[in-house]
Design a protein around this motif. Structure first.
Motif, PDB file in Angstrom:
ATOM      1  N   LEU A  94       0.722  -1.475  -0.012  1.00 45.57           N
ATOM      2  CA  LEU A  94      -0.074   0.135   0.141  1.00 45.57           C
ATOM      3  C   LEU A  94       0.921   1.045  -0.090  1.00 45.57           C
ATOM      4  O   LEU A  94       0.519   2.493  -0.333  1.00 45.57           O
ATOM      5  N   ASN A 148       2.622   5.768  -2.244  1.00 45.16           N
ATOM      6  CA  ASN A 148       1.117   5.758  -2.424  1.00 45.16           C
ATOM      7  C   ASN A 148       0.335   5.881  -1.210  1.00 45.16           C
ATOM      8  O   ASN A 148      -0.807   5.656  -1.078  1.00 45.16           O
ATOM      9  N   LYS A 206      -6.042   2.330  -8.234  1.00 49.47           N
ATOM     10  CA  LYS A 206      -5.518   0.858  -7.796  1.00 49.47           C
ATOM     11  C   LYS A 206      -5.338   0.448  -6.447  1.00 49.47           C
ATOM     12  O   LYS A 206      -4.992  -0.864  -6.139  1.00 49.47           O
ATOM     13  N   THR A 207      -5.967   1.234  -5.550  1.00 45.05           N
ATOM     14  CA  THR A 207      -5.777   0.860  -4.054  1.00 45.05           C
ATOM     15  C   THR A 207      -7.253   1.025  -3.567  1.00 45.05           C
ATOM     16  O   THR A 207      -8.113   1.729  -3.693  1.00 45.05           O
ATOM     17  N   ILE A 209      -3.644   6.331  -6.844  1.00 43.54           N
ATOM     18  CA  ILE A 209      -3.981   5.646  -5.459  1.00 43.54           C
ATOM     19  C   ILE A 209      -5.521   5.318  -5.666  1.00 43.54           C
ATOM     20  O   ILE A 209      -5.735   3.986  -5.325  1.00 43.54           O
TER      21      ILE A 209
END
Length: 680
Positions: free
Chosen positions: A138, A158, A260-261, A257
């Motif tokens: 992360l 990120n 993708k997170t 971010i």
């Protein structure tokens, strides 16, 4: 709970600090979050590192190891390489499991999906990735930022952390963040790179640098102004090239971010994004898809209205995804968080002034709940609970709160209120309501505050005072039986010392009861005796002198399992005598300590085996683990070990019988003797 996946070799690093909490616990869960596949507990006051696991509600035997844990903290590195796991503190290996083929202590490490931590672990000081380098899941760096890191330059992760890898002096190598316009810069965290060979003994060392960059650094800065960020050595010289961070750069990073997170699995990353978007005024610059992802994360954390647009949203920029509205966050929780944030950032502030300002923005019906939630804070010996209670009464809430069946937090936090409001008849029933086994958190500082006033005999008749004392001792007795109970917290240990100091103020029969209670509960606690040494005159209690000397003998003794030499037998005798002094007091943990110091039999001599049900309250010690491991090494869990056992036994028996028959036929005399070691 935070997402964390173990793939191949995965490293989890953090700093455990003990200035506020005497423990730092971390648990790694499976995907269902029902089983703890690996648990590490650092207990600073006991100087213990403990590993275990949990299946459902059943904990495995603990595997403890002594290690120095300074209050300033230690750097913890947990390396997962399923089925192996290694734990190192400040670069020194403390535990290593999973190397034996037939004995997998923690067999499902590859199924780890979440991590949770409590005590002296801050999310800002957690770091993890696929090696000792800071390539995080992360907190990952994109390709461009990874290139900057490899060149010794500052970059942004990120998690919106500043990252760098630099050489710093081995001694006094602290770095500071230089950010013009900021009077209080964020803390710089250094992780020495244990993977660099030959760094020990050199003048400098390679360190991974992490700085959590708060979103508030944008507050008050014009839209066109960039952040000029630099790292400085102690002498003011630059440690690396400066980083110029513009809002445009930050928007691109946040877009990446959000794409993708899953922020719902990492509260720290989510709060970082929320803060930077709000204080940087970035909401209008995000794409509609990113705003939709951001709004979803806000709803997940109950912060729907935290981020405000800088300009009115048009139909094109409005989030097209309309989700059902969630209830707003509890105003009491928000007020409590605001109070804590103010006291952390401005510790010199008067807490009563801070509280009074918060009350004006809180609906009157909710104010008593805020007072109750802050009871623990104001119960500290250095804080003014009396002034806190006067403010409570000035709001018109005197005697408005009452105990509630089964609510341990409320009932324990309420005890000082009951005392100051003269509701002394409710104190004993409330204390005894905390004894019943139920889920919940007991506010021990409130218990300690109450007992300080009771011991001082302020406004109490003797009978009420003694009744409260008895109810308190019954409660602590119950807590002491439970491994997870809080009898040994610092606040309650201080109450025990105060009871010894002031026991002459109680009736004669109560004085003996107090001594037995204190020794029974704390007599085998290193923390207790060391605190007592600093605060108590042993001349006033001759009984404690012998007990203190006995505990010193136990404290200095290494664990032994046999008494083979004369010196060992003498040492065994000394330990047995020291332990015997605590037996009349029925001390907690006496049985466990006997096993650790005197071996499985507890007294040497013939072997005795002890067993208990899984549901029993006994705590399995490292000796149990050692015996189980020895059984595995001896092949006792292998069927082949037993298949030929009968044949081998019969050969021995027949051989002995043949010898006896032959000897008798030859007219020889056979003499034999058998007996237990303790009788020989």
């Amino acid at each position: 709970m935070q997402s964390f996946f173990v793939k191949d070799t995965t490293v989890f690093r953090y700093t455990a600090r003990f200035s506020q909490f005497p423990y730092a616990n971390i648990s790694f869960f499976d995907r269902a979050q029902e089983n703890i596949l690996f648990h590490l507990s650092l207990r600073q006051e006991d100087g213990l590192c403990v590993c275990s696991s949990r299946t459902g509600t059943q904990w495995s035997p603990e595997r403890p190891k002594k290690h120095r844990l300074p209050k300033t903290g230690v750097e913890v590195t947990i390396t997962f390489a399923p089925p192996q796991v290694t734990v190192a503190l400040d670069g020194e290996k403390v535990f290593s499991f999973g190397r034996r083929l037939l004995s997998r202590t923690y067999p499902n490490l590859d199924k780890i999906s979440f991590v949770s931590y409590q005590g002296g672990i801050s999310a800002a000081e957690v770091d993890f990735g696929d090696s000792t380098s800071p390539k995080l899941s992360l907190g990952a760096l994109n390709r461009a930022n990874q290139a900057l890191l490899n060149k010794g330059q500052l970059c942004l992760s990120n998690r919106l952390e500043l990252r760098a890898r630099l050489k710093v002096p081995a001694q006094g190598g602290a770095l500071t963040l230089d950010l013009p316009g900021e009077s209080s810069s964020p803390k710089v965290i250094l992780y020495p790179d244990s993977g660099k060979q030959g760094s020990r003994g050199r003048a400098s060392q390679v360190c991974d640098v992490i700085v959590l960059l708060p979103g508030r650094v944008w507050e008050g800065r014009p839209q066109g102004e960039a952040l000029d960020l630099g790292l400085l050595h102690a002498d003011g010289s630059p440690a690396c090239p400066r980083l110029r961070l513009t809002r445009e750069n930050l928007v691109k990073q946040i877009e990446d971010i959000l794409a993708k997170t899953d922020l719902g699995n990492d509260a720290l990353a989510a709060m970082q994004v929320f803060e930077h978007v709000q204080f940087g005024g970035l909401l209008d610059q995000l794409s509609s898809q990113s705003r939709a992802s951001l709004a979803s994360a806000q709803r997940f954390f109950g912060l729907d209205d935290y981020i405000k647009p800088t300009t009115p949203m048009t139909e094109e920029t409005t989030n097209p995804v309309v989700a059902p509205a969630l209830a707003p966050q509890d105003p009491v929780v928000q007020a409590q968080a605001a109070f804590g944030q103010t006291m952390r950032h401005k510790p010199e502030s008067d807490p009563l002034v801070v509280l009074e300002a918060l009350l004006s923005d809180l609906p009157k019906a909710l104010r008593p709940h805020l007072f109750l939630s802050l009871s623990e804070f104001f119960c500290h010996p250095t804080r003014d609970f009396d002034g806190f209670h006067r403010l409570f009464c000035s709001q018109g809430f005197g005697c408005s709160l009452s105990p509630e069946a089964g609510n341990l937090f409320k009932n324990s936090a309420l005890l000082p209120f009951l005392f100051l409001e003269g509701r002394h008849d409710q104190i004993c029933p409330t204390l005894r309501s905390l004894i019943d086994p139920t889920t919940g958190w007991i506010v021990t500082p409130a218990l300690a505050w109450l007992m300080r006033r009771v011991i001082a005999a302020q406004g109490l008749d003797e009978k009420t005072r003694e009744n409260i004392l008895n109810a308190y001792m019954d409660l602590i007795d119950k807590q002491a039986k439970n491994y997870w109970g809080r009898a040994h917290c610092t606040a309650l240990s201080q109450v025990a010392i105060l009871l010894l100091q002031q026991r002459d103020s109680f009736a004669d029969d109560a004085q003996r009861v107090i001594l037995k209670f204190v020794v029974r509960t704390y007599g085998l606690s290193r923390q207790f005796w060391h605190q007592l040494d600093d605060q108590f005159s042993y001349d006033t209690a001759p009984e404690l002198v012998a007990l203190r000397q006995a505990f010193a003998t136990l404290e200095a003794a290494p664990g032994r399992s046999a008494a083979d030499s004369a010196a060992d037998r003498h040492h065994h005798s000394e330990l047995a005598q020291a332990l015997a002094l605590f037996r009349p007091y029925q001390c907690r943990d006496l049985q466990r300590l006997r096993r650790e110091l005197l071996g499985p039999s507890g007294v040497g001599g013939s072997l005795r085996v002890f067993g208990c049900l899984d549901s029993a309250s006994h705590v399995a010690t490292e000796n149990v683990t050692k015996i189980l491991a020895a059984e595995v090494d001896a092949g006792l869990l292998n069927e082949d070990t037993y298949r030929g056992f009968q044949d081998r036994a019969e050969k021995v028996k027949n051989g002995l019988l043949r010898f006896l028959l032959d000897a008798k036929a030859e007219g020889k005399t056979v003499v034999g003797y058998g007996g237990g070691r303790s009788k020989g």
